[in-house]
Design an enzyme around this catalytic site. Structure first.
Site, PDB file in Angstrom:
ATOM      1  N   GLY A 186      93.961 156.251 132.209  1.00  0.00           N
ATOM      2  CA  GLY A 186      92.787 157.059 131.910  1.00  0.00           C
ATOM      3  C   GLY A 186      92.165 156.610 130.610  1.00  0.00           C
ATOM      4  O   GLY A 186      92.788 155.919 129.802  1.00  0.00           O
ATOM      5  N   VAL A 228      94.968 156.018 127.905  1.00  0.00           N
ATOM      6  CA  VAL A 228      96.379 156.152 128.261  1.00  0.00           C
ATOM      7  C   VAL A 228      96.741 154.997 129.173  1.00  0.00           C
ATOM      8  O   VAL A 228      96.059 154.740 130.169  1.00  0.00           O
ATOM      9  CB  VAL A 228      96.670 157.499 128.961  1.00  0.00           C
ATOM     10  N   LYS A 236      99.663 157.247 125.194  1.00  0.00           N
ATOM     11  CA  LYS A 236      98.309 157.609 124.772  1.00  0.00           C
ATOM     12  C   LYS A 236      98.031 156.898 123.458  1.00  0.00           C
ATOM     13  O   LYS A 236      98.792 157.038 122.495  1.00  0.00           O
ATOM     14  CB  LYS A 236      98.169 159.124 124.601  1.00  0.00           C
ATOM     15  N   ASP A 280      93.811 175.182 128.123  1.00  0.00           N
ATOM     16  CA  ASP A 280      93.083 174.221 128.967  1.00  0.00           C
ATOM     17  C   ASP A 280      93.862 173.991 130.267  1.00  0.00           C
ATOM     18  O   ASP A 280      94.009 172.864 130.726  1.00  0.00           O
ATOM     19  CB  ASP A 280      92.877 172.903 128.210  1.00  0.00           C
TER      20      ASP A 280
END
Length: 326
Positions: free
Chosen positions: A20, A27, A42, A137
């Site tokens: 990602g 990442v 990350k 979240d």
């Protein structure tokens, strides 16, 4: 970012594909020589990140990752920073990707399976809430699956350690966090809110999505969505049988009145998580699509990725005599 990052090579990590990407980080998967397994790393470039992220969100995420140790929370192996301004967070890899993509491919889960997955997720939230930490979240995209399809809660960039006033009450938040489709109505309306109770609403959206492969509310018109939510109108499609206990839990999780919403201990004690019966549902069923939204209509989502965190406006402490910025 080169596949041969010298710092990672020195530490015994062999980088592979990108999982990602965000505005100031990404990442990547990697093989760890020491652990003898694949991991997710990350990599955040602090030189590209806004000051608010560096001062508020990144420290909170790192603090949360260092203190959280639970089988249903993604494991953090190592966090380090270089003089060049890069932060590396080495984590357990979610081999099977995120829950949203899994549901898009496989469809709605049967209740017996959903029961196991949701119990794993709820136990992770209880662990966080008992530690006075709210995730803020919660959504299917932030729930990863390991090789055996066990739940692994991830992405604590919006998480917050909760404080209490002199009377022992939780100091409320005012920051909008997360995605509108998963966010409690009190947060969307800008009302000071208890982040733990708002997490519970998000759990309701996730459970609904798991068992129907649909979103309960259409967020293309947020004002209309809030109106439907506040009327406590939840569509239960006729297209799939769902037990009365499961519908009842969803109904109570998606309680628009925050003061009447379940806490995490009440969620875990709910009859659906205690017994697995199949009895006809007395709840009225809405036509499919009345308020719900097909998963494939949403925005493209990430898997295990770095993303830009932002808050709409500043966050203020409320609920005590202290009225400072943080």
């Amino acid at each position: 970012m080169s596949l041969s990052d010298p710092m990672l090579s020195f530490k015994g990590y062999r980088l592979s594909n990108t999982l990602g990407e965000g505005s100031y980080g990404k990442v990547k998967s990697a093989y760890c020589d020491q652990l003898k397994c694949n991991v997710a790393i990350k990599i955040i470039d602090k030189r590209k990140a806004p000051q608010e992220f560096l001062e508020r969100f990144l420290p909170r995420e790192i603090q949360a990752l260092r203190r959280l140790h639970h089988p249903s929370i993604i494991k953090t192996y190592e966090i380090f920073e270089t003089s060049a301004g890069k932060v590396y967070i080495v984590m357990e890899l979610g081999e099977k990707g995120d829950l949203l993509d899994y549901i898009k491919i496989t469809g709605a889960m049967e209740e017996d399976i959903a029961h196991i997955k949701f119990q794993q997720l709820a136990s992770a939230i209880k662990y966080c809430h008992d530690s006075d930490l709210a995730h803020r979240d919660l959504k299917c995209e932030n729930i990863l699956l390991d090789e055996d399809l066990n739940i692994k809660l991830s992405d604590f960039g919006f998480s917050k350690s909760l404080s209490r006033d002199e009377d022992g009450r939780t100091i409320l938040s005012q920051t909008f966090c997360g995605s509108a489709a998963y966010t409690a109505p009190e947060v969307l309306e800008g009302v000071p809110y208890d982040p733990k109770i708002s997490d519970i609403w998000s759990l309701g959206v996730i459970l609904y999505t798991i068992v129907y492969a649909l979103m309960p509310f259409d967020d293309s018109n947020v004002r209309k969505m809030i109106s439907i939510q506040k009327q406590h109108r939840i569509p239960f499609p006729n297209s799939k049988y769902l037990s009365a206990e499961c519908k009842d839990l969803i109904y109570h999780l998606l309680q628009p009145n925050a003061s009447q919403r379940l806490c995490i201990d009440e969620v875990l004690k709910h009859s659906w998580l205690q017994t697995r019966k199949s009895i006809p549902s007395p709840l009225p069923a809405a036509e499919e699509g009345e308020c719900s939204k097909n998963l494939h209509e949403g925005k493209p989502e990430h898997k295990q990725q770095a993303k830009s965190h932002s808050a709409e406006g500043e966050e203020k402490e409320t609920g005590s005599s202290k009225d400072g910025w943080f």
